[in-house]
Write a protein that holds these residues in place. Structure first.
Motif, PDB file in Angstrom:
ATOM      1  N   GLY A  45       0.821  -1.213   0.000  1.00 14.90           N
ATOM      2  CA  GLY A  45       0.000   0.000   0.000  1.00 14.90           C
ATOM      3  C   GLY A  45       0.850   1.256   0.000  1.00 14.90           C
ATOM      4  O   GLY A  45       0.537   2.240  -0.677  1.00 14.90           O
ATOM      5  N   GLN A  46       1.934   1.217   0.752  1.00 15.21           N
ATOM      6  CA  GLN A  46       2.821   2.370   0.800  1.00 15.21           C
ATOM      7  C   GLN A  46       3.565   2.560  -0.515  1.00 15.21           C
ATOM      8  O   GLN A  46       3.806   3.695  -0.946  1.00 15.21           O
ATOM      9  CB  GLN A  46       3.777   2.223   1.977  1.00 15.21           C
ATOM     10  CG  GLN A  46       3.035   2.296   3.296  1.00 15.21           C
ATOM     11  CD  GLN A  46       3.913   2.056   4.489  1.00 15.21           C
ATOM     12  OE1 GLN A  46       5.069   2.451   4.500  1.00 15.21           O
ATOM     13  NE2 GLN A  46       3.353   1.426   5.508  1.00 15.21           N
TER      14      GLN A  46
ATOM     15  N   ARG B 175       2.279   1.861  -3.395  1.00 12.94           N
ATOM     16  CA  ARG B 175       1.271   2.480  -4.262  1.00 12.94           C
ATOM     17  C   ARG B 175       1.220   3.988  -4.046  1.00 12.94           C
ATOM     18  O   ARG B 175       1.136   4.762  -5.001  1.00 12.94           O
ATOM     19  CB  ARG B 175      -0.101   1.880  -3.999  1.00 12.94           C
ATOM     20  CG  ARG B 175      -0.265   0.476  -4.474  1.00 12.94           C
ATOM     21  CD  ARG B 175      -1.684  -0.017  -4.184  1.00 12.94           C
ATOM     22  NE  ARG B 175      -1.803  -1.403  -4.521  1.00 12.94           N
ATOM     23  CZ  ARG B 175      -1.861  -1.888  -5.752  1.00 12.94           C
ATOM     24  NH1 ARG B 175      -1.799  -1.069  -6.768  1.00 12.94           N
ATOM     25  NH2 ARG B 175      -1.964  -3.173  -5.966  1.00 12.94           N
ATOM     26  N   GLU B 176       1.254   4.408  -2.783  1.00 17.79           N
ATOM     27  CA  GLU B 176       1.236   5.841  -2.485  1.00 17.79           C
ATOM     28  C   GLU B 176       2.464   6.539  -3.057  1.00 17.79           C
ATOM     29  O   GLU B 176       2.367   7.638  -3.624  1.00 17.79           O
ATOM     30  CB  GLU B 176       1.177   6.058  -0.970  1.00 17.79           C
ATOM     31  CG  GLU B 176      -0.138   5.636  -0.349  1.00 17.79           C
ATOM     32  CD  GLU B 176      -0.119   5.678   1.168  1.00 17.79           C
ATOM     33  OE1 GLU B 176       0.836   6.255   1.744  1.00 17.79           O
ATOM     34  OE2 GLU B 176      -1.053   5.142   1.779  1.00 17.79           O
TER      35      GLU B 176
ATOM     36  N   GLN C 207       2.177   7.099  -6.733  1.00 19.25           N
ATOM     37  CA  GLN C 207       1.361   8.279  -7.048  1.00 19.25           C
ATOM     38  C   GLN C 207       2.177   9.557  -6.937  1.00 19.25           C
ATOM     39  O   GLN C 207       2.004  10.479  -7.737  1.00 19.25           O
ATOM     40  CB  GLN C 207       0.144   8.339  -6.128  1.00 19.25           C
ATOM     41  CG  GLN C 207      -0.860   7.256  -6.401  1.00 19.25           C
ATOM     42  CD  GLN C 207      -2.012   7.272  -5.406  1.00 19.25           C
ATOM     43  OE1 GLN C 207      -2.046   8.073  -4.477  1.00 19.25           O
ATOM     44  NE2 GLN C 207      -2.959   6.372  -5.613  1.00 19.25           N
TER      45      GLN C 207
END
Length: 96
Positions: free
Chosen positions: A74-75, A77-78, A81
């Protein structure tokens, strides 16, 4: 442990993940054809992804085997971005 960070052209760290990638044999066993971006990871070296490579990396994260998944996904993915929204930014996987 492989740490994740976003750096600019000058090497300044723009963002960091709180969680790192715990290296396991599952990473070493990733298929180089199905996971060419993640296959580049090694526990003792660095891997750098540019803005054009980030979409490929994100697609690989979507199909990552459960043995490789952790808080880092998840991190990552951030951080992807951050790279996509910026200019001259790179996602670094920094090995020990």
């Amino acid at each position: 442990m492989i740490n994740l960070q976003v750096c600019g052209d000058n090497g300044d760290v723009v963002a960091r993940a709180r969680a790192g990638v715990e290296w396991t044999d599952a990473f070493a066993g990733l298929d180089s054809v199905r996971f060419p971006m993640l296959w580049a990871l090694i526990p003792y070296g660095d891997a750098v992804f540019n803005q054009r490579q980030v979409p490929l990396l994100l697609a690989e994260l979507d199909r990552l085997p459960a043995a490789c998944v952790g808080d880092w996904v998840g991190q990552a993915r951030e951080l992807c971005q951050v790279v996509e929204r910026g200019q001259h930014l790179y996602l670094w996987f920094v090995g020990d």
